[in-house]
Design an enzyme around this catalytic site. Structure first.
Site, PDB file in Angstrom:
ATOM      1  CE  LYS A  17       0.341  39.074   5.526  1.00 53.22           C
ATOM      2  NZ  LYS A  17       1.260  39.342   4.414  1.00 53.22           N
ATOM      3  CG  ASP A 150       1.561  42.167   8.086  1.00 60.65           C
ATOM      4  OD1 ASP A 150       1.299  43.277   7.580  1.00 60.65           O
ATOM      5  OD2 ASP A 150       2.267  41.306   7.531  1.00 60.65           O
TER       6      ASP A 150
END
Ligand code: C5P
Length: 300
Positions: A17, A150
């Site tokens: 990401k 995350d």
């Protein structure tokens, strides 16, 4: 995240990401920080292979595609998020099943690209399937949040999301067109904990808000997306790793619509006009002193 099966073996390709925007709102009593961030999934994948075993234990072998990095230089003890995720799932369900896991690392570590969290999310989903646990999404999300801030984003398997709280409260947002980036990581990485410890929280209102960044992101022009990119963790990361400052300066002068650091670094990225532009910028950075450089587009 992409899945396939070969006989009894399950193969999962799990993405990295980028944080296009990251604002730290304040320090919390539990030692974490409240934040607001816009995360975008990118097509750089680690691959995990899950094979059922007769014994009830879980084993892990790692391979790295990076020249000079052997599997043994990656932590294979209980600090590895893949093993942590597998044991969290076993403890939660009491499952007696075992698995042999192979991990091929392509996402650079200590980079702010979410590699460890993505591997943990893939493990939760992979073993839930392999061990036929049928855990509902809410229980998987609770386990994900206990593993790292995350992990929930990757569990959602969405292209982009606004994440709040520690980062674990995830709201997917639509992305109209694929975005193209060049990502570069200095030779040395950064520890997320150390970066947060060195952060001085800026409470001035001269900074753009998540809403302003999101309206630029949703407007969709690359110039606006570039202007909406900011990361509050940039100052402490620059202080801890001077290559981050150099790299950002070079990316910001590369005629791209914008550049920023991802997460707590040390990887930084520039948003590019097209896949071809990203390839051309990556070519200019490859062979310089940066550890990893790659063009990449958004996607799961
Ligand atoms: O959640 P994760 O394990 O990725 O976080 C690593 C470290 O980063 C935490 O131990 C904490 O020190 C810091 N952190 C923080 N606030 C967040 C996320 C992480 O202070 N929202």
């Amino acid at each position: 995240m992409r899945w396939s099966r070969q006989g009894e073996t399950l193969i999962v390709h799990t993405p990295a990401k980028l944080n296009l925007f990251l604002r730290v709102l304040g320090r919390r009593d539990d030692g974490y920080h409240d934040l607001e961030t816009l995360m975008v999934s990118i097509r750089r994948y680690d691959t995990l292979q899950f094979e059922p075993t007769v014994e009830s234990d879980v084993s892990l072998v790692c391979h790295s595609t990076k020249p000079g990095v052997t599997g043994s230089s990656l932590p294979l003890d209980q600090s590895n998020l893949v093993l942590k995720a597998a044991h969290a799932l076993k403890d939660h369900t009491g499952s007696p099943r075992g698995a042999a896991i192979q991990l091929v690392k392509r996402i650079p570590s200590e980079a702010g690209l979410g590699g460890g969290s993505s591997d943990a999310a893939a493990t939760l989903l992979g073993l839930n399937e392999l061990w036929e646990l049928n855990l509902p999404s809410a229980e998987l999300h609770a386990l994900a949040a206990s593993l790292g801030s995350d992990v929930n984003f990757f569990l959602h398997s969405c292209v982009a999301a606004v994440c709040r709280g520690r980062g674990e409260r995830t709201n997917p947002v639509p992305v109209r067109h694929p975005l193209h980036f060049v990502v570069a990581k200095p030779q040395t990485g950064l520890s997320t904990g150390r970066v947060f410890q060195n952060l001085l929280i800026d409470e001035s209102d001269s900074r753009i808000s998540l809403d302003q960044s999101m309206s630029r992101f949703c407007a969709g022009t690359l110039a606006q997306i570039g202007q909406g990119m900011e990361n509050d963790l940039e100052p402490p990361s620059r202080e801890l790793n001077e290559d981050v400052a150099d790299l950002l300066e070079q990316l910001r002068s590369s005629e791209s619509p914008g550049a920023a650091m991802s997460g707590s670094g040390s990887a930084c990225f520039a948003v590019c006009h097209s896949a071809r532009h990203a390839q051309a910028v990556a070519k200019r950075f490859t062979g310089r002193r940066w550890g990893d450089v790659f063009p990449v587009s958004s996607g799961i």
